[in-house]
Design a protein around this motif. Structure first.
Motif, short mmCIF file in Angstrom:
data_model
loop_
_atom_site.label_atom_id
_atom_site.label_comp_id
_atom_site.label_asym_id
_atom_site.label_seq_id
_atom_site.Cartn_x
_atom_site.Cartn_y
_atom_site.Cartn_z
N ARG A 39 49.76 40.35 41.32
CA ARG A 39 49.33 40.43 40.53
C ARG A 39 49.17 40.80 39.17
O ARG A 39 48.70 40.33 38.43
N TYR A 47 42.21 46.28 38.78
CA TYR A 47 42.37 44.99 38.76
C TYR A 47 43.92 45.48 39.51
O TYR A 47 43.98 45.07 41.04
N LEU A 48 44.73 45.70 39.04
CA LEU A 48 45.82 45.53 39.50
C LEU A 48 46.32 46.71 40.55
O LEU A 48 46.54 46.88 41.72
#
Length: 964
Positions: A890, A960-961
């Motif tokens: 990611r 998100y990470l």
């Protein structure tokens, strides 16, 4: 001309770091300045003050009696040297008191270090480190004193003898006065009998200090005694200054010892490869090649030509054969291998005076050794590297015999051989034409012969009358005429065509590379009158291009550009360069593309760039060509490279050139990207027609940028019919290219528009209408998003408050390209505003209404906007993310969404408006070879300066990470 083979082959500056000795090589003196002033400046600096703090007694306790000794005595000077570490001290001593004083001072410094009498530690584990620092300062002073001793006539033997009362003092005196060979003899013999010394590192211990004796060596006997008895304690890593000092003291005979395993390891002269430590490294090869000694030549030949992985390229590049040809002949005569015979034969042919009786007999079979080695390499690659292959091919081609030229011709289809063949043909056109003419029944050779005669029209004169007529007939190249500047033109009058004034014979330019055949370049019709460019003018134009550089064209080239379309002409020059395997010595081909290229050139060049990734200079030259062509298609590709090139260096190089191109137009890079977006020939309604000859098809793109096809009745087709002729084949190819390019362009525009929303980019109404609403491809993306009109062009904090504010109007683009507001009523964009992609913060109070409207129209957004996550500062505990696992892949995804890796790949960086940069840290660092290595989130910095939009976006990316 006779060559002096008793001269060292090193450049003068190679010796500048040598530890000088009386009667040895002189080294440049230091820059002239007041030594006492330099000393005062040093003591006033940070290093001096730091040392003085230790003197004050915070960490160690000094002997106050020694500190009180005056600096006009050797002991006092030694104390200052050890307490300040001032390198300018020695020059000041010599200037004030003379060289004998400096000798006494350095001796006293070593005595103090050896005895440890200057200070005692107040505790802690750093005493051994500080003792070694003292020794380091004393050693630095000793090096400076040796420099002065080498240039001074003073008799200081008696002074030095006074310090030969303990082992370290004896080593010091031998180092300072290496011309006292009796001292060096005695100390080397003693050092050879000492044990290895304490395991704990102690710089001042004489058993470690004895490695300085190698810097005093004056004959090979010293090296013999020290072999196996010393370490590299007094030597730097791969210390070539120390090697130069040994060669200066011992002479050329030292190389036999330097190549032995012990000294090879001591000076790290071995190859860097873990499996090749028994071979000499590049520095050692340069040393052997520059030493006037037969043993050095033997070692060089053995190391580069013998073994499982020969390295002839290292030998040939070293220049040893040219520098010492007689020595090379003697060493080669002792060897019994075919490559050595070829090397010896080449020397004899080049320098027949060295062996007059062998000049003719040696020709027979010359080159067979290189040919056999290269053939073996083609089967199982015994040569060490591609450069070794290239150099071996060059050596074979350099042999001035027809037999050797024939051996190259036999292998011309292999890599490197064609380039070497062309170079050999340029050196001896007559020899080349004889070999080529004898084999011209082979179609490939016949083509080479034709090109050769076109390049060198006088070369057939070397043939007999029958062969000459046959070659002229077979190649179609007429004999050269007496027309000034004429160039043979197959099947035509070489004087035909027009010579524009700018390409008149008076034009000055350089020569042409051996791979270029001007007569094979396509004819160029001039715009004025339609005449073709005369052969003589073609040749002069090629010379002008050879004398130009990308970005620095000869003024005549700019004038020629106005005469006609030279794009195909330039591409053929490039293709000839490519066929010759891209010889690097000329920029002619790339310069021609930069001068005359068009969009066709861009497509051809881009197709080749991926295969050049291992040749950085060629890739960067290709980028220069794209920037020089400067069309929208060229800059589109440059923009794409700035984001998608394989390496960060290539991406940065493309970005630099793109920025320069944008600045030349008075634009920012993102503004340029809007303007160079291709339209694929679509009309205002987003359609284009494909001509299939007897049939026509209409093509357009839907909201997902997927192409659709309709026949003349409007019926949608799933695919185009199979092409049956050239017209339909061209149309089918155009559709395939359009489909592929639209997919790439669409993905890039989605990323760019999303980034514009995050960073608050603004457009003027005119730019908005032209590049976002009016563009037939961009419109398929922009009508699926919400936009906002702002009273000003800045992104201030008020504009980002939830619910918006007065002066911010959110709207959408309707299907008919009109604008509609929240009530779905037509709305007109006023002048004087700026337009940006609306962020959910701008319409936070109306999100439900907009979401319902988009659902009614079945609009699928190209990226999350209406439903995008929003996070305020009070809604998240940022430190709570610390320690959470991060998915490595990611990180790479975010690097394509506006973030970039830091230099150490241990964090991601992103710039936001107002000059603010946010950094997301993680550990361990990211590496593309281990993208799945487990990592954790270490924290984020830079959030405090962000507005609500920036803050929310960073939190979104952090989630998100660290998410599942």
């Amino acid at each position: 001309m006779l060559i002096d083979e008793d001269v060292w082959g090193f450049p003068d500056d190679w010796w500048h770091g040598v530890h000088p000795r009386r009667g040895g090589r002189r080294v440049p003196p230091p820059a002239e300045s007041d030594p006492e002033q330099r000393l005062r400046e040093h003591l006033a600096g940070d290093r001096g003050r730091t040392r003085q703090e230790r003197i004050m007694g915070r960490l160690i306790e000094y002997d106050q009696g020694l500190l009180a000794v005056g600096d006009d005595t050797p002991v006092g000077a030694a104390v200052i040297a050890l307490t300040t570490g001032a390198e300018p001290l020695v020059d000041a001593w010599v200037a004030r008191f003379g060289v004998p004083f400096a000798v006494s001072a350095v001796g006293e410094a070593f005595r103090l270090v050896d005895s440890g009498a200057l200070w005692r530690s107040r505790g802690g584990g750093f005493e051994r480190l500080w003792r070694s620092e003292d020794f380091g300062r004393a050693w630095a002073v000793a090096r400076q004193v040796r420099r002065h001793l080498a240039a001074a006539p003073d008799d200081v033997d008696a002074i030095l003898a006074g310090f030969r009362t303990w082992p370290a003092g004896r080593i010091l005196t031998s180092y300072l006065m290496p011309t006292r060979v009796d001292w060096v003899d005695e100390d080397c013999a003693a050092a050879a009998g000492w044990d290895e010394g304490p395991e704990e590192w102690q710089w001042a211990d004489h058993r470690h200090l004895r490695s300085a004796l190698v810097l005093a060596a004056g004959h090979t006997g010293h090296l013999e005694l020290l072999r196996g008895a010393i370490t590299d304690a007094m030597l730097g890593y791969r210390d070539l200054d120390a090697v130069a000092t040994v060669l200066d003291g011992v002479g050329p005979s030292a190389v036999a010892y330097l190549a032995e395993p012990f000294y090879r390891r001591l000076f790290r002269l071995h190859d860097d490869g873990s499996d090749n430590r028994e071979r000499l490294g590049e520095p050692a090869i340069r040393i052997m090649a520059a030493t006037p000694d037969d043993d050095a030549m033997r070692i060089l030949l053995r190391d580069t030509l013998d073994g499982e992985r020969p390295r002839p390229g290292r030998l040939l590049r070293s220049g040893a054969m040219r520098r010492y040809p007689a020595r090379a002949l003697r060493a080669l005569a002792e060897r019994d291998d075919a490559v050595s015979r070829d090397l010896a034969g080449a020397i004899v042919l080049d320098r027949p005076e060295l062996a007059p009786a062998l000049a003719e007999p040696v020709r027979a079979g010359l080159g067979s050794g290189w040919a056999a080695l290269l053939d073996a390499n083609a089967r199982h690659r015994p040569l060490d590297s591609a450069d070794d292959v290239k150099q071996a091919v060059g050596a074979l081609a350099a042999i001035p015999t027809e037999e050797a030229f024939g051996l190259v011709l036999d292998r011309v289809e292999r890599k490197y051989f064609r380039q070497a063949l062309l170079a050999a043909a340029k050196r001896a056109p007559d020899r080349a034409v004889r070999v080529l003419a004898a084999r011209d029944t082979d179609p490939a050779v016949a083509e080479l012969l034709r090109d050769h005669v076109l390049r060198y029209p006088a070369s057939p004169a070397a043939l007999d009358e029958t062969d000459r007529a046959r070659v002229r007939s077979r190649t179609g190249v007429p004999a050269p005429t007496a027309v000034a500047g004429a160039v043979p033109s197959p099947g035509g009058d070489p004087s035909a065509g027009r010579v524009p004034a700018v390409l008149a014979p008076a034009s000055r330019a350089g020569g042409l590379p051996e791979w270029l055949v001007p007569a094979r370049l396509p004819a160029v019709r001039l715009r004025d009158g339609g005449e073709v460019l005369a052969p003589g003018a073609v040749r002069r134009l090629c010379r002008l291009l050879a004398a130009s550089r990308i970005g620095r064209m000869r003024p005549e080239v700019d004038q020629v550009r106005q005469l006609g379309d030279f794009a195909a002409f330039a591409w053929e020059i490039f293709e000839q360069w490519r066929a010759a395997e891209y010889p690097p010595k000329t920029t002619l081909a790339m310069t021609a593309l930069a001068a005359f290229g068009d969009d066709t050139t861009v497509r051809g060049l881009i197709a080749l760039l991926p295969g050049w990734s291992s040749v950085s200079s060629r890739v960067r030259a290709g980028m220069d060509v794209l920037a020089a062509i400067g069309t929208d298609a060229a800059l589109t590709q440059l923009d794409r490279l700035s984001r998608t090139a394989r390496t960060a260096g290539f991406r940065q190089a493309a970005a630099v050139r793109l920025t320069a191109a944008a600045e030349a137009r008075g634009l920012r890079p993102e503004q340029l990207a809007d303007r160079i977006l291709p339209d694929f020939g679509l009309d205002a309604d987003g359609r284009t027609t494909l001509d299939y000859g007897s049939r026509r098809f209409t093509v357009g793109f839907d909201e997902q940028l997927q192409p659709w096809i309709a026949d003349a009745t409007g019926r949608r087709l799933t695919r185009l019919p199979r092409p049956t002729d050239d017209v339909s084949t061209a149309a089918h190819r155009r559709f395939a290219e359009m489909k592929k390019e639209a997919k790439t362009v669409g993905a890039e525009r989605v990323r760019a528009i999303e980034a514009a929303m995050v960073t608050g980019r603004r457009w003027t109404p005119e730019e908005f209408r032209r590049y976002l609403v009016g563009h037939p491809l961009a419109r398929q993306l922009t009508h699926r998003l919400l936009w906002a009109a702002f009273d000003g062009d800045s992104r201030d904090a008020d504009a980002a408050l939830p619910g918006g504010r007065a002066g911010v109007t959110v709207f959408r683009i309707a299907e008919d390209r009109t604008l509609a507001d929240l009530d779905d009523k037509q709305w007109t964009l006023p002048e004087g505003v700026t337009v940006g992609v609306a962020h959910p913060w701008h319409f936070a109070g109306d999100r439900a209404v907009w979401a319902s409207l988009f659902a009614d129209y079945a609009i699928i957004q190209p990226f999350p906007q209406v439903g995008r996550e929003l996070t305020g500062r009070s809604e998240v505990d940022v430190p709570a993310f610390t320690g959470r696992p991060v998915q490595g892949r990611r990180l790479f995804v975010l690097s394509a969404r506006g973030w970039r890796f830091s230099d150490g790949h241990h964090s991601l960086l992103r710039d936001f408006p107002g000059g603010h940069t946010v950094e997301i840290g993680y550990s361990p660092g990211y590496h593309w070879q281990e993208p799945d290595l487990p990592k954790q989130f270490d924290g984020v910095t830079g959030l405090d300066d962000l507005d609500p939009i920036g803050f929310s976006e960073v939190i979104r990316d952090i989630r998100y990470l660290t998410g599942p």
